[in-house]
Design a protein around this motif. Structure first.
Motif, PDB file in Angstrom:
ATOM      1  N   VAL A  26     -12.467  21.278 -16.355  1.00 21.54           N
ATOM      2  CA  VAL A  26     -11.619  20.138 -16.723  1.00 21.54           C
ATOM      3  C   VAL A  26     -12.139  18.878 -16.047  1.00 21.54           C
ATOM      4  N   ALA A  27     -12.042  17.754 -16.746  1.00 25.64           N
ATOM      5  CA  ALA A  27     -12.271  16.441 -16.137  1.00 25.64           C
ATOM      6  C   ALA A  27     -10.970  15.649 -16.175  1.00 25.64           C
ATOM      7  N   VAL A  28     -10.628  15.001 -15.069  1.00 23.62           N
ATOM      8  CA  VAL A  28      -9.478  14.094 -15.004  1.00 23.62           C
ATOM      9  C   VAL A  28     -10.024  12.737 -14.576  1.00 23.62           C
ATOM     10  N   VAL A  29     -10.056  11.806 -15.493  1.00 25.74           N
ATOM     11  CA  VAL A  29     -10.780  10.553 -15.274  1.00 25.74           C
ATOM     12  C   VAL A  29      -9.883   9.363 -15.598  1.00 25.74           C
ATOM     13  N   GLU A  30      -9.836   8.406 -14.668  1.00 27.93           N
ATOM     14  CA  GLU A  30      -9.122   7.154 -14.917  1.00 27.93           C
ATOM     15  C   GLU A  30     -10.024   6.198 -15.697  1.00 27.93           C
ATOM     16  N   VAL A  31      -9.464   5.576 -16.718  1.00 29.25           N
ATOM     17  CA  VAL A  31     -10.160   4.543 -17.489  1.00 29.25           C
ATOM     18  C   VAL A  31      -9.230   3.356 -17.656  1.00 29.25           C
ATOM     19  N   LEU A  34     -13.290   2.483 -21.909  1.00 26.79           N
ATOM     20  CA  LEU A  34     -13.618   1.396 -21.001  1.00 26.79           C
ATOM     21  C   LEU A  34     -13.409   1.868 -19.569  1.00 26.79           C
ATOM     22  N   PRO A  35     -14.457   1.924 -18.741  1.00 28.51           N
ATOM     23  CA  PRO A  35     -14.307   2.391 -17.358  1.00 28.51           C
ATOM     24  C   PRO A  35     -13.392   1.481 -16.547  1.00 28.51           C
ATOM     25  N   ALA A  36     -12.948   2.017 -15.417  1.00 31.65           N
ATOM     26  CA  ALA A  36     -12.093   1.258 -14.499  1.00 31.65           C
ATOM     27  C   ALA A  36     -12.934   0.726 -13.339  1.00 31.65           C
ATOM     28  N   ASN A  37     -12.427   0.821 -12.107  1.00 34.13           N
ATOM     29  CA  ASN A  37     -13.063   0.167 -10.963  1.00 34.13           C
ATOM     30  C   ASN A  37     -14.123   1.008 -10.270  1.00 34.13           C
ATOM     31  N   SER A  38     -14.370   2.199 -10.761  1.00 38.15           N
ATOM     32  CA  SER A  38     -15.478   2.986 -10.234  1.00 38.15           C
ATOM     33  C   SER A  38     -16.072   3.813 -11.359  1.00 38.15           C
ATOM     34  N   SER A  98     -12.277  11.590 -11.266  1.00 39.49           N
ATOM     35  CA  SER A  98     -12.857  10.283 -10.981  1.00 39.49           C
ATOM     36  C   SER A  98     -12.455   9.841  -9.578  1.00 39.49           C
ATOM     37  N   GLY A  99     -13.117   8.818  -9.109  1.00 36.91           N
ATOM     38  CA  GLY A  99     -12.784   8.280  -7.791  1.00 36.91           C
ATOM     39  C   GLY A  99     -14.008   8.153  -6.917  1.00 36.91           C
ATOM     40  N   PHE A 100     -14.128   6.988  -6.280  1.00 38.55           N
ATOM     41  CA  PHE A 100     -15.243   6.727  -5.373  1.00 38.55           C
ATOM     42  C   PHE A 100     -14.767   5.711  -4.353  1.00 38.55           C
ATOM     43  N   THR A 101     -14.708   6.139  -3.086  1.00 38.85           N
ATOM     44  CA  THR A 101     -14.256   5.292  -1.967  1.00 38.85           C
ATOM     45  C   THR A 101     -12.937   4.587  -2.275  1.00 38.85           C
ATOM     46  N   GLY A 102     -11.982   5.350  -2.735  1.00 42.77           N
ATOM     47  CA  GLY A 102     -10.653   4.805  -2.945  1.00 42.77           C
ATOM     48  C   GLY A 102     -10.501   3.942  -4.166  1.00 42.77           C
ATOM     49  N   ALA A 103     -11.436   3.997  -5.098  1.00 47.99           N
ATOM     50  CA  ALA A 103     -11.353   3.191  -6.313  1.00 47.99           C
ATOM     51  C   ALA A 103     -11.464   4.090  -7.536  1.00 47.99           C
ATOM     52  N   GLY A 104     -10.638   3.805  -8.546  1.00 45.41           N
ATOM     53  CA  GLY A 104     -10.769   4.461  -9.833  1.00 45.41           C
ATOM     54  C   GLY A 104     -10.396   5.922  -9.860  1.00 45.41           C
ATOM     55  N   TYR A 105      -9.589   6.374  -8.910  1.00 43.60           N
ATOM     56  CA  TYR A 105      -9.160   7.774  -8.890  1.00 43.60           C
ATOM     57  C   TYR A 105      -7.899   7.941  -9.756  1.00 43.60           C
ATOM     58  N   PRO A 106      -7.670   9.129 -10.321  1.00 43.81           N
ATOM     59  CA  PRO A 106      -6.433   9.351 -11.079  1.00 43.81           C
ATOM     60  C   PRO A 106      -5.225   9.286 -10.157  1.00 43.81           C
TER      61      PRO A 106
END
Length: 507
Positions: free
Chosen positions: A133-138, A148-152, A35-43
């Motif tokens: 593998v997926a590594v995703v912040e929630v 529940l998704p986070a900031n991206s 996960s991660g998009f422009t510095g948001a919601g990355y692990p």
């Protein structure tokens, strides 16, 4: 909300482990969707632990590199950490990390630069290979296993769908009050079964509030409590303010001519200080009831919403300064009334962009006198960051605006050149070029007409004589007179001309 309250599914609570234990589940050669998009919601934790594991393997003489797929750029804890230990075999679709950039340009790392709207469908089509593998912040795990998704959002839905194994980072710093801000669309199809994406206004909700996933795919849950690491935006300088002024005057002119409604059309803005200056100028401008359909929510759009100037903004992520990110997190309950976050295959969807009539505003590295734009490469061979979503919007926008200061490196380099050294956006996709010197409206002009307007309106005075001379001689000497060029001089003319001018001044 405590960490314990963030993981409500009993089966997944039994899979809570340390970042080191989770990183041990990623094997050499794996393709990992993060996960991660422009510095948001990355692990925040697993990539660092993985970098340590890779570094230790290399110290033992063992090969260990992985492919990493994201939504866009991430942060030092991910891109920077893995690049420092030479952990990338392949990186896509966008990056902005200096360590990554250095390795890509030295040939140590492979990098695929992709239109952001294409990434998810490329993964589904099998163009990118297998996702292991997926590594995703929630922000939380619900009792029934939904997330529940986070900031991206980015490509997270696709990574969760496609990966064999999923590692979750559950970040309790993220305000769970943003529940309801997300719109996860599960209606995309592969050809020939595609259907139109049913969005007619930026605020239309067409999907689910949560990610849906088979809980059996989740092999690890890591608890974190860390904010995104964002860089502050510098206050707009004089050139940025001039560029913003030219754009705002142009938009007001288009309203007067009846080509735009009084509240304009939905806005898209690339990331950066110039883009924020334009958005900041709108606060003082005459436009009301604005909307945005864009990739990222920046400080300027947040300010427009708080000032009552912008009614609604659709994006795939937030990209905010530290202070703005903290305010956004604290005000999540209120902000979700005006903000929606979608998967990037929807936020950047060409069909939707064309339907809504987006006003697209993006930056560039260099533009040539005919309106071709290079937004990715230095000197034609060295990548800077990537094309990101600018191509998605430029090709399909109602108005496609590109902006830059007229010079770089304290005036040593002209950003208006005879021929760009790399083409990301052709003259066919560029409607307007803007520098602090002025604005060139290229719509309906022939190549020779565009050249005159760009040179006179956008080039810095120090470089206008050289560009005029080049164009005049090209008109006389070029074999073809539709787009006149001196191909043996196009890439070296300006530096040589400036050296000649310096030599003459010394005499």
């Amino acid at each position: 909300m405590s960490n314990a309250a963030r993981i409500l599914n009993p089966a997944l609570r039994s899979k809570i482990m340390s970042a080191d234990e989770a990183a041990a589940l990623i094997t050499p050669g794996a393709n990992v969707g993060m996960s991660g998009f422009t510095g948001a919601g990355y692990p925040k934790a697993v990539p660092l632990a993985l970098a340590n594991r890779i570094d230790a393997a290399h110290a033992r003489g063992e090969p260990f590199r992985i492919g990493v797929w994201t939504g866009a750029s991430t942060a030092p804890e991910l891109d920077g950490a893995l690049a420092k230990v030479n952990g990338f075999a392949m990186r896509l679709p966008y990056q902005s990390d200096p360590n990554c950039r250095k390795q890509i340009n030295s040939g140590e790392m492979e990098y695929t630069d992709i239109h952001l709207s294409h990434v998810a469908q490329y993964a589904w089509f099998g163009f990118l290979g297998h996702l292991d593998v997926a590594v995703v912040e929630v922000a939380a795990v619900l009792e029934d296993g939904r997330l529940l998704p986070a900031n991206s959002i980015g490509n997270n839905k696709t990574w969760l769908d496609q990966a064999d194994k999923v590692i979750l980072e559950v970040n309790s710093w993220v305000n769970a009050g943003l529940d309801g801000m997300h719109d996860i669309y599960y209606g995309t199809r592969r050809p020939p079964d595609r259907r139109p994406v049913p969005i007619n206004n930026p605020g239309d909700r067409i999907g689910d509030r949560y990610y849906t996933i088979d809980p059996s795919k989740i092999v690890a849950v890591v608890e974190t409590d860390s904010r995104d690491r964002n860089s502050p935006f510098t206050p707009p300088d004089a050139n940025s303010k001039l560029i913003a002024g030219h754009i705002l005057d142009f938009l007001a002119h288009e309203v007067r001519r009846g080509r735009l409604p009084r509240n304009m059309l939905p806005l898209q803005s690339g990331v950066g200080n110039v883009a924020n200056a334009v958005l900041g100028g709108l606060i003082e401008g005459p436009f009301e009831d604005l909307t945005a359909y864009t990739e990222v929510l920046q400080d300027g759009m947040l300010d427009l919403i708080k000032a009552g100037k912008m009614r609604f903004a659709s994006a795939t992520a937030v990209s905010l300064s530290p202070d703005a990110a903290l305010a956004f997190n604290n005000d999540a309950q209120e902000m979700k009334k005006s903000v929606i976050l979608r998967p990037q295959e929807i936020s950047n969807h060409p069909e939707v962009i064309r339907r809504l009539g987006i006003i697209a505003m993006n930056g560039l590295i260099e533009a040539d006198i005919y309106g071709n734009v290079n937004s990715t490469h230095i000197g034609g061979t060295a990548i800077m960051n990537g094309i990101g979503g600018s191509g998605d919007f430029a090709r399909n926008a109602f108005l496609s605006i590109f902006m830059t200061p007229s010079t770089a490196k304290n005036g040593a380099i002209s950003c208006i050149v005879p021929m760009v050294t790399h083409v990301d956006h052709t003259e066919h996709d560029v409607h307007v070029v803007v520098t602090e010197q002025g604005l060139a409206d290229l719509r309906g002009l022939s190549p020779k007409q565009r050249a005159k307007v760009i040179i006179e309106n956008c080039a810095h005075p120090d470089y206008k004589p050289a560009l005029r001379e080049y164009f005049t001689r090209a008109l006389e000497e070029s074999p073809g007179r539709h787009t006149p060029h001196l191909l043996d001089e196009a890439f070296r003319f300006l530096p040589e001309w400036k050296a000649q001018q310096a030599s003459r001044a010394a005499e």
